[in-house]
Design a protein around this motif. Structure first.
Motif, PDB file in Angstrom:
ATOM      1  N   HIS A 177      -5.445   3.612  -0.630  1.00 21.97           N
ATOM      2  CA  HIS A 177      -4.173   2.985  -0.259  1.00 21.97           C
ATOM      3  C   HIS A 177      -3.602   3.604   1.013  1.00 21.97           C
ATOM      4  N   GLN A 208      -8.400   6.234  -5.294  1.00 25.11           N
ATOM      5  CA  GLN A 208      -7.568   5.053  -5.059  1.00 25.11           C
ATOM      6  C   GLN A 208      -6.351   5.405  -4.204  1.00 25.11           C
ATOM      7  N   ALA A 248       0.515   3.801  -3.000  1.00 18.16           N
ATOM      8  CA  ALA A 248       0.130   5.180  -2.692  1.00 18.16           C
ATOM      9  C   ALA A 248       1.098   6.173  -3.325  1.00 18.16           C
ATOM     10  N   ASN A 302       0.821  -1.212   0.000  1.00 20.68           N
ATOM     11  CA  ASN A 302       0.000   0.000   0.000  1.00 20.68           C
ATOM     12  C   ASN A 302       0.854   1.260   0.000  1.00 20.68           C
ATOM     13  N   THR A 307      -3.327  -3.495  -9.339  1.00 17.97           N
ATOM     14  CA  THR A 307      -4.339  -3.354  -8.287  1.00 17.97           C
ATOM     15  C   THR A 307      -5.046  -4.670  -7.996  1.00 17.97           C
ATOM     16  N   ASP A 334      -4.858  -6.327  -4.541  1.00 17.68           N
ATOM     17  CA  ASP A 334      -5.764  -6.066  -3.418  1.00 17.68           C
ATOM     18  C   ASP A 334      -6.619  -7.291  -3.114  1.00 17.68           C
TER      19      ASP A 334
END
Length: 296
Positions: free
Chosen positions: A182, A178, A72, A68, A127, A130
């Motif tokens: 994150h 998004q 990010a 994350n 992604t 996740d």
């Protein structure tokens, strides 16, 4: 045969980027379909494997925190670049709704803006991790989560095909949310509760749905009905419907305890059926004996 121009991935050549179907890396539509198949079968396989095992809690938090944090940083960089380039593209138009312009903008001054969209399009494939983290931790994976991860990639692909300011605006909105997501999951991974961030994230998600519906309705009323616009409107409507109807449903993940309970229930049912069949056989044999005695 794959004949992609890999130099388009170079960030120092962002001003020379030109999206071209079949030439830009991962621009073919079969890549999107193949990613869906790998994503769906992979997550189903992980959930089937984890059904008879304990969930990963010791090292998964460290992995989730690193993942994350990296995501990010990358998403934040793409979001800042996208907002800056979008501002340059619309500052001469003089009104806010120019961000929803559906006309094609193939000029070289907009290539850096489309390059940021392209980078975010590629990042959406990462992604999928996740869902892998959720599956390894035996967390609930809702249908909305599946649908959103798969549909956003197709939306980004269609916006890159259209090369419109609407696609860049929508990409920046999704990218910012998004990034905030994150950040929230990073705080959760390192042990922080972050209840305020969760409330803000839910508010941003609802605002995104409202903005998507408004921008799509504006385009449907003012722009020609292209394939990308019809795809965007249909996906936005279905996402809003799913989020409003099925987002809070509980899709339980099979655990070891659940499997043991099912096995015990099956064994109890089989034992009861075998005992019933044995009793019926015994009663039948007794009836036969009584019949033979009477005949004698």
């Amino acid at each position: 045969m794959i004949d992609w121009e890999w130099q388009q991935l170079n960030p120092w050549m962002a001003t020379q980027f030109h999206w071209q179907y079949g030439r830009s890396p991962f621009s073919d539509l079969w890549v999107v379909y193949l990613s869906w198949i790998i994503y769906f079968t992979g997550i189903i396989g992980i959930r089937w494997m984890m059904a008879q095992r304990q969930r990963f809690d010791r090292w998964i938090h460290v992995w989730a925190a690193i993942y994350n944090a990296i995501m990010a940083g990358l998403v934040g960089w793409i979001c800042i670049t996208g907002v800056q380039t979008l501002h340059v593209a619309v500052k001469d138009r003089g009104w806010a709704l120019s961000t929803a312009d559906c006309q094609r903008h193939d000029g070289p001054e907009n290539e850096r803006m489309f390059y940021s969209m392209y980078m975010y399009y590629l990042l959406r494939y990462i992604t999928f991790m996740d869902t892998v983290i959720l599956a390894l931790r035996k967390k609930t994976i809702t249908f909305f989560h599946w649908y959103q991860n798969m549909a956003v990639i197709l939306l980004l692909w269609s916006w890159l095909q259209d090369k419109s300011l609407f696609g860049s605006t929508a990409t920046n909105i999704i990218c910012f949310i998004q990034w905030f997501r994150h950040v929230y999951f990073f705080c959760r991974s390192i042990g922080l509760r972050a209840s305020v961030l969760k409330a803000i994230l839910l508010l941003l998600e609802r605002a995104r749905f409202c903005a998507g519906v408004i921008m799509t309705a504006y385009q449907m009323s003012t722009c020609p009905q292209s394939g990308g616009l019809l795809l965007t409107s249909s996906i936005n409507v279905t996402m809003v419907y799913i989020a409003a109807t099925f987002y809070s449903t509980d899709e339980r993940v099979a655990t070891t305890r659940d499997i043991r309970r099912k096995r015990s229930r099956r064994s109890m049912i089989s034992d009861s059926t075998s005992s019933k069949s044995g009793n019926s056989n015994n009663s039948g044999s007794k009836r036969k004996r009584c019949g033979t005695k009477r005949s004698l």
